[in-house]
Write an enzyme that holds these catalytic residues in place. Sequence first.
Site, short mmCIF file in Angstrom:
data_model
loop_
_atom_site.label_atom_id
_atom_site.label_comp_id
_atom_site.label_asym_id
_atom_site.label_seq_id
_atom_site.Cartn_x
_atom_site.Cartn_y
_atom_site.Cartn_z
N PRO A 9 0.79 -1.22 0.00
CA PRO A 9 0.00 0.00 0.00
C PRO A 9 0.83 1.28 0.00
O PRO A 9 1.82 1.39 0.72
CB PRO A 9 -0.83 -0.10 1.29
CG PRO A 9 -0.11 -1.09 2.13
CD PRO A 9 0.53 -2.06 1.17
N ASN A 10 0.38 2.20 -0.83
CA ASN A 10 0.92 3.56 -0.96
C ASN A 10 2.25 3.64 -1.70
O ASN A 10 2.73 4.73 -2.00
CB ASN A 10 1.03 4.25 0.42
CG ASN A 10 -0.32 4.41 1.07
OD1 ASN A 10 -1.24 4.94 0.46
ND2 ASN A 10 -0.47 3.92 2.29
N ARG A 17 5.89 12.11 -3.12
CA ARG A 17 5.75 12.73 -1.80
C ARG A 17 6.78 12.12 -0.85
O ARG A 17 7.30 11.04 -1.09
CB ARG A 17 4.35 12.48 -1.24
CG ARG A 17 3.26 12.90 -2.20
CD ARG A 17 1.90 12.64 -1.62
NE ARG A 17 1.68 13.50 -0.46
CZ ARG A 17 0.51 13.61 0.14
NH1 ARG A 17 -0.52 12.90 -0.27
NH2 ARG A 17 0.36 14.40 1.18
N TYR A 22 11.50 8.40 1.56
CA TYR A 22 11.41 7.30 0.61
C TYR A 22 12.19 7.52 -0.70
O TYR A 22 12.19 6.66 -1.56
CB TYR A 22 9.93 7.02 0.28
CG TYR A 22 9.13 6.61 1.51
CD1 TYR A 22 9.46 5.46 2.22
CD2 TYR A 22 8.07 7.38 1.97
CE1 TYR A 22 8.75 5.09 3.35
CE2 TYR A 22 7.34 7.01 3.10
CZ TYR A 22 7.70 5.86 3.78
OH TYR A 22 6.99 5.50 4.90
N ASN A 73 7.86 -5.74 -0.40
CA ASN A 73 7.75 -4.57 0.45
C ASN A 73 6.26 -4.45 0.76
O ASN A 73 5.49 -3.95 -0.05
CB ASN A 73 8.27 -3.31 -0.23
CG ASN A 73 8.23 -2.11 0.72
OD1 ASN A 73 7.58 -2.15 1.76
ND2 ASN A 73 8.92 -1.05 0.34
N ALA A 76 2.80 -0.76 5.06
CA ALA A 76 2.27 -0.75 6.43
C ALA A 76 1.66 -2.08 6.83
O ALA A 76 1.56 -2.38 8.03
CB ALA A 76 1.25 0.38 6.58
N GLU A 97 11.87 -9.96 2.86
CA GLU A 97 11.18 -8.73 3.29
C GLU A 97 12.07 -7.54 2.98
O GLU A 97 13.28 -7.58 3.24
CB GLU A 97 10.89 -8.81 4.80
CG GLU A 97 10.25 -7.54 5.36
CD GLU A 97 9.99 -7.62 6.87
OE1 GLU A 97 10.10 -8.73 7.45
OE2 GLU A 97 9.70 -6.57 7.45
N HIS A 99 12.37 -3.08 2.93
CA HIS A 99 11.84 -1.74 3.19
C HIS A 99 12.83 -0.70 2.69
O HIS A 99 14.04 -0.87 2.83
CB HIS A 99 11.59 -1.52 4.68
CG HIS A 99 10.61 -2.49 5.24
ND1 HIS A 99 9.26 -2.39 4.99
CD2 HIS A 99 10.78 -3.62 5.96
CE1 HIS A 99 8.65 -3.40 5.56
NE2 HIS A 99 9.54 -4.17 6.15
N ARG A 106 12.54 4.51 13.05
CA ARG A 106 11.31 5.31 12.94
C ARG A 106 10.39 5.04 14.15
O ARG A 106 10.86 4.62 15.19
CB ARG A 106 10.66 4.99 11.59
CG ARG A 106 11.60 5.32 10.42
CD ARG A 106 10.94 5.07 9.08
NE ARG A 106 9.81 5.96 8.89
CZ ARG A 106 8.91 5.80 7.92
NH1 ARG A 106 9.03 4.79 7.06
NH2 ARG A 106 7.91 6.64 7.80
O1 CA2 Z 1 10.23 1.82 4.24
C1 CA2 Z 1 9.41 1.16 3.63
O2 CA2 Z 1 9.63 0.66 2.52
C2 CA2 Z 1 8.01 0.95 4.23
O3 CA2 Z 1 7.58 -0.36 3.89
C3 CA2 Z 1 7.13 1.99 3.58
C4 CA2 Z 1 5.71 2.02 4.16
C5 CA2 Z 1 5.73 2.08 5.68
O4 CA2 Z 1 4.42 1.98 6.19
C6 CA2 Z 1 6.61 1.00 6.28
O5 CA2 Z 1 6.63 1.18 7.68
C7 CA2 Z 1 8.01 1.08 5.75
C8 CA2 Z 1 4.93 3.21 3.63
C9 CA2 Z 1 4.92 3.34 2.14
C10 CA2 Z 1 4.35 4.68 1.81
O6 CA2 Z 1 4.94 5.11 0.63
C11 CA2 Z 1 4.81 6.42 0.32
C12 CA2 Z 1 5.54 6.88 -0.74
C13 CA2 Z 1 5.47 8.19 -1.11
C14 CA2 Z 1 4.66 9.07 -0.42
C15 CA2 Z 1 3.93 8.61 0.65
C16 CA2 Z 1 3.99 7.28 1.01
#
Ligand code: CA2
Length: 145
Positions: A9-10, A17, A22, A73, A76, A97, A99, A106
């Site tokens: 997700p996301n 963003r 990221y 990946n 969340a 896994e 990230h 964090r």
């Molecule tokens: O660090 C990572 O790859 C995460 O899997 C990213 C997730 C986060 O919930 C994990 O704790 C760690 C969030 C991905 C959100 O991606 C975005 C990318 C651009 C803008 C906003 C969110």
Amino acid sequence: MQILILNGPNLNLLGTREPEIYGSTTLADIAAACVEYGTQIGLTVQCAQSNAEGALIDHLHDARGKMSGVIINAGAYTHTSVALRDAISAISLPVIELHLSNTHAREAFRHVSMIAPVCLGIIQGFGAAGYMLALDAMKAHLTRV
Ligand code: CA2
């Protein structure tokens, strides 16, 4: 050797963003780099992304009998999803896994991974480069003597 790279997700928002967390590379850029790097090291790479937990589980189920390994990946869902953990456990494939960020640097809620105990290993904190590191790790695992 066919490898599925699954993004949760996301992650479709990558590069648009929160670049300070990221990075500024888009998911499409990462997917293209993974396919290219996979070819160089003898892996055929397929990429998929979904914001839906059930769709990610369906991708994992579909990998059975087709893929040699999975890099995930889970976003969340990493921190919440017993269902994803059960799916990873059920498919009996090596799963890495991954990230982009170092989740241990964090918020506390990101320090727990539901899926870590059923994964081969974890790569995190290296941004987009982590996907290539995961492909190297998967290749080393699949070709180990
Ligand atoms: O660090 C990572 O790859 C995460 O899997 C990213 C997730 C986060 O919930 C994990 O704790 C760690 C969030 C991905 C959100 O991606 C975005 C990318 C651009 C803008 C906003 C969110």
